[in-house]
Design an enzyme around this catalytic site. Structure first.
Site, PDB file in Angstrom:
ATOM      1  N   LYS A  15       0.861  -1.188   0.000  1.00  0.00           N
ATOM      2  CA  LYS A  15       0.000   0.000   0.000  1.00  0.00           C
ATOM      3  C   LYS A  15       0.893   1.232   0.000  1.00  0.00           C
ATOM      4  O   LYS A  15       1.929   1.229   0.668  1.00  0.00           O
ATOM      5  CB  LYS A  15      -0.862   0.040   1.270  1.00  0.00           C
ATOM      6  CG  LYS A  15      -1.955  -0.977   1.325  1.00  0.00           C
ATOM      7  CD  LYS A  15      -2.801  -0.750   2.580  1.00  0.00           C
ATOM      8  CE  LYS A  15      -3.443  -2.045   3.036  1.00  0.00           C
ATOM      9  NZ  LYS A  15      -3.831  -2.077   4.431  1.00  0.00           N
ATOM     10  N   ARG A  94       6.504   1.412   6.845  1.00  0.00           N
ATOM     11  CA  ARG A  94       6.063   0.723   8.051  1.00  0.00           C
ATOM     12  C   ARG A  94       6.986  -0.478   8.231  1.00  0.00           C
ATOM     13  O   ARG A  94       7.114  -1.309   7.332  1.00  0.00           O
ATOM     14  CB  ARG A  94       4.637   0.253   7.861  1.00  0.00           C
ATOM     15  CG  ARG A  94       4.132  -0.542   9.018  1.00  0.00           C
ATOM     16  CD  ARG A  94       2.734  -0.993   8.741  1.00  0.00           C
ATOM     17  NE  ARG A  94       2.173  -1.640   9.903  1.00  0.00           N
ATOM     18  CZ  ARG A  94       1.020  -2.285   9.881  1.00  0.00           C
ATOM     19  NH1 ARG A  94       0.321  -2.352   8.778  1.00  0.00           N
ATOM     20  NH2 ARG A  94       0.559  -2.862  10.962  1.00  0.00           N
ATOM     21  N   HIS A 182       0.791  -2.656  15.888  1.00  0.00           N
ATOM     22  CA  HIS A 182      -0.213  -1.671  15.455  1.00  0.00           C
ATOM     23  C   HIS A 182       0.069  -0.292  16.052  1.00  0.00           C
ATOM     24  O   HIS A 182      -0.836   0.533  16.193  1.00  0.00           O
ATOM     25  CB  HIS A 182      -1.653  -2.092  15.848  1.00  0.00           C
ATOM     26  CG  HIS A 182      -2.194  -3.224  15.018  1.00  0.00           C
ATOM     27  ND1 HIS A 182      -2.945  -4.245  15.550  1.00  0.00           N
ATOM     28  CD2 HIS A 182      -2.087  -3.493  13.699  1.00  0.00           C
ATOM     29  CE1 HIS A 182      -3.270  -5.098  14.588  1.00  0.00           C
ATOM     30  NE2 HIS A 182      -2.771  -4.663  13.450  1.00  0.00           N
ATOM     31  N   ARG A 242      -5.520 -15.458  12.070  1.00  0.00           N
ATOM     32  CA  ARG A 242      -4.629 -15.779  13.204  1.00  0.00           C
ATOM     33  C   ARG A 242      -5.451 -16.140  14.433  1.00  0.00           C
ATOM     34  O   ARG A 242      -6.515 -15.575  14.661  1.00  0.00           O
ATOM     35  CB  ARG A 242      -3.729 -14.579  13.527  1.00  0.00           C
ATOM     36  CG  ARG A 242      -2.641 -14.359  12.514  1.00  0.00           C
ATOM     37  CD  ARG A 242      -1.877 -13.073  12.789  1.00  0.00           C
ATOM     38  NE  ARG A 242      -2.056 -12.108  11.721  1.00  0.00           N
ATOM     39  CZ  ARG A 242      -1.746 -10.827  11.799  1.00  0.00           C
ATOM     40  NH1 ARG A 242      -1.217 -10.340  12.904  1.00  0.00           N
ATOM     41  NH2 ARG A 242      -1.946 -10.023  10.781  1.00  0.00           N
ATOM     42  N   ASP A 284     -13.004 -13.039   6.137  1.00  0.00           N
ATOM     43  CA  ASP A 284     -13.550 -11.704   5.908  1.00  0.00           C
ATOM     44  C   ASP A 284     -14.885 -11.530   6.644  1.00  0.00           C
ATOM     45  O   ASP A 284     -15.830 -12.288   6.428  1.00  0.00           O
ATOM     46  CB  ASP A 284     -13.752 -11.503   4.400  1.00  0.00           C
ATOM     47  CG  ASP A 284     -14.012 -10.059   4.061  1.00  0.00           C
ATOM     48  OD1 ASP A 284     -13.117  -9.419   3.500  1.00  0.00           O
ATOM     49  OD2 ASP A 284     -15.126  -9.562   4.377  1.00  0.00           O
ATOM     50  N   GLY A 331     -13.610  -2.220  12.758  1.00  0.00           N
ATOM     51  CA  GLY A 331     -13.926  -1.190  13.759  1.00  0.00           C
ATOM     52  C   GLY A 331     -14.601   0.031  13.158  1.00  0.00           C
ATOM     53  O   GLY A 331     -15.488   0.642  13.768  1.00  0.00           O
TER      54      GLY A 331
HETATM   55  P1  ADP Z   1      -5.900  -4.976   7.102  1.00  0.00           P
HETATM   56  O1  ADP Z   1      -5.528  -5.433   8.469  1.00  0.00           O
HETATM   57  O2  ADP Z   1      -5.578  -5.968   6.034  1.00  0.00           O
HETATM   58  O3  ADP Z   1      -5.504  -3.545   6.766  1.00  0.00           O
HETATM   59  P2  ADP Z   1      -8.599  -3.896   7.170  1.00  0.00           P
HETATM   60  O4  ADP Z   1      -8.362  -2.884   8.214  1.00  0.00           O
HETATM   61  O5  ADP Z   1      -8.857  -3.435   5.766  1.00  0.00           O
HETATM   62  O6  ADP Z   1      -7.501  -5.027   7.140  1.00  0.00           O
HETATM   63  O7  ADP Z   1      -9.867  -4.770   7.645  1.00  0.00           O
HETATM   64  C1  ADP Z   1     -10.356  -5.849   6.919  1.00  0.00           C
HETATM   65  C2  ADP Z   1     -11.597  -6.372   7.626  1.00  0.00           C
HETATM   66  O8  ADP Z   1     -12.566  -5.309   7.694  1.00  0.00           O
HETATM   67  C3  ADP Z   1     -12.271  -7.532   6.891  1.00  0.00           C
HETATM   68  O9  ADP Z   1     -12.717  -8.517   7.827  1.00  0.00           O
HETATM   69  C4  ADP Z   1     -13.476  -6.866   6.262  1.00  0.00           C
HETATM   70  O10 ADP Z   1     -14.573  -7.758   6.085  1.00  0.00           O
HETATM   71  C5  ADP Z   1     -13.826  -5.809   7.276  1.00  0.00           C
HETATM   72  N1  ADP Z   1     -14.623  -4.739   6.669  1.00  0.00           N
HETATM   73  C6  ADP Z   1     -14.222  -3.821   5.782  1.00  0.00           C
HETATM   74  N2  ADP Z   1     -15.272  -3.049   5.397  1.00  0.00           N
HETATM   75  C7  ADP Z   1     -16.350  -3.513   6.048  1.00  0.00           C
HETATM   76  C8  ADP Z   1     -17.732  -3.157   6.087  1.00  0.00           C
HETATM   77  N3  ADP Z   1     -18.211  -2.170   5.346  1.00  0.00           N
HETATM   78  N4  ADP Z   1     -18.545  -3.870   6.901  1.00  0.00           N
HETATM   79  C9  ADP Z   1     -18.065  -4.876   7.641  1.00  0.00           C
HETATM   80  N5  ADP Z   1     -16.787  -5.269   7.651  1.00  0.00           N
HETATM   81  C10 ADP Z   1     -15.933  -4.603   6.867  1.00  0.00           C
END
Ligand code: ADP
Length: 396
Positions: A15, A94, A182, A242, A284, A331
């Site tokens: 990213k 990062r 984090h 995990r 997911d 979150g």
């Molecule tokens: P990473 O740790 O790879 O950066 P992200 O912060 O993008 O991950 O979080 C990915 C998670 O957030 C996945 O489980 C995805 O389903 C969830 N997520 C992303 N958008 C939504 C949404 N609109 N509603 C519910 N869950 C979501």
């Protein structure tokens, strides 16, 4: 005029964000994107701050392309990007693990790279890819300053007890201790909370970074005093793939009784556990919410139960709780999961405002709730860019 790029290089994705300095000296996000599916069929997409697609490329037969190959393409694009007289003065990265030595972002020099390489066994799935990107850019542009920003750094000053595992002291001295991760996300959240609700930011707050990787951080007046991830990013909460906290006896059993090798156990606990393992379906959260199977429901319940349980533990570390902040993919977006977790914290005095929660807040607790709850979007890339700019300006 200056511009700074932040890079977050993982095993299968990179990213990146490009920030430009405005006339007031503030960093403005200008463009960003992601290289995905590295090692399978890579693709690259860059968007402007308005969301317009600036570049889109696919390599359907590019399974053999390395991080370095793909970064070269990104570099070629960046060289053409209309920076209106601005110059990219540095790239910030990062870097997951700073070990016991690195408590703050650092300008990258050959010695530092060697020291960071030595930490790869502590973060085998992340650190090598972080460092690969640094080496690739050093080869492409040897004079461009690069800065390493560590995910462990924010937790460096936590109390000694929160860093210690209950194992022989000699191992602690050899680095087998609780670090926490984090950190760039939590640092950003601490800063944003201080702007949004300064009174709460000076109190006892749990920040919940719930993405594919997930952890909680106990912040006392904006400083980390405890966190759920420990020696590695495997500890604490249940995550996408995990396991989070696990009886170490289970690991021994997998190896000694079930004949699994260390590599097989590593693959199981990092890549096949968590939401994926329990649901048998997906890592997911969106897919699980739509699935409607008993196993998917149980996986989501367990995620909320574990988050509630760990939050209770951090409330003990803090000696009480004034607020909780939700961030990252789940979150920030998953109102139903936030609601499940908040209801598990009612006993601490948290009363969720379901209407505000459905609208993603930012304040999602009722006006007279003893414990406040917020939704705040994290921005690790901006945090990296801020650190990078500061380091490079200091070095000038
Ligand atoms: P990473 O740790 O790879 O950066 P992200 O912060 O993008 O991950 O979080 C990915 C998670 O957030 C996945 O489980 C995805 O389903 C969830 N997520 C992303 N958008 C939504 C949404 N609109 N509603 C519910 N869950 C979501």
């Amino acid at each position: 005029m200056k511009a700074v790029v932040s890079l977050n290089s993982g095993s299968s994705s990179i990213k990146f964000s490009l920030f430009v300095l405005d006339t007031q000296g503030a960093l403005q996000f200008s463009a960003g994107g992601k290289i995905e599916k590295i090692g399978i069929a890579p693709s690259l997409k860059v968007r402007s701050v308005e969301g317009a697609i600036l570049l889109e490329r696919d390599w359907p037969d590019g399974a053999s392309l390395s991080h370095a190959d793909l970064l070269a393409d990104l570099f070629a694009w960046a060289a053409e990007y209309p920076l209106e007289g601005r110059e990219i003065i540095a790239i910030g990265h990062r870097v997951v693990h700073g070990g016991t030595e690195f408590a703050a972002p650092r300008l990258i020099e050959p010695d530092l790279l060697d020291a960071l390489e030595a930490l790869c066994p502590l973060a085998p799935l992340h650190q090598p890819h972080n460092l690969a990107a640094i080496r690739a850019i050093a080869a492409l542009s040897p004079d461009l300053p690069q800065v390493a920003c560590f995910d462990t750094a924010f937790h460096r000053d936590k109390p000694a007890l929160a860093a210690r595992l209950a194992i022989p002291r000699a191992l602690h001295d050899q680095g087998v201790r609780r670090y926490g991760f984090h950190g760039l996300s939590y640092e950003y959240i601490a800063r944003r909370l201080a702007e949004i609700d300064p009174a709460l930011a000076s109190g006892r707050v749990i920040a919940a970074h719930l993405g594919n990787g997930a952890s909680l951080c106990a912040m006392d007046a904006g400083r980390s005093i405890d966190t759920t991830m420990g020696f590695t990013a495997l500890d604490g909460l249940m995550m996408g793939t995990r396991c989070g906290s696990l009886d170490p006896g289970a690991v021994l059993h997998l190896q000694s009784q079930m004949g699994m090798s260390a590599a097989q156990v590593e693959e199981l606990l990092y890549k096949r556990s968590g939401l994926l393992g329990v649901s048998g379906l997906s890592s997911d959260m969106r897919t699980l919410a739509e699935a409607g199977t008993a196993e998917a429901e149980e996986a989501m319940d367990l995620f909320a139960w574990r988050a509630g349980r760990e939050a209770g533990a951090l409330a003990s570390s803090l000696g009480g709780l004034d607020g909780i902040v939700f961030t990252a993919g789940i979150g920030e977006n998953d109102a139903a999961m936030r609601s499940r977790i908040c209801r598990r914290l009612e006993w601490l005095g948290l009363e969720i405002d379901e209407i505000a929660n459905a609208g993603n807040g930012p304040l999602i607790s009722l006006p007279d709730s003893k414990v406040k709850a917020y939704v705040i979007a994290t921005d690790e890339e901006r945090m990296i860019a801020l650190h990078t700019l500061k380091i490079v300006e200091k070095a000038e």
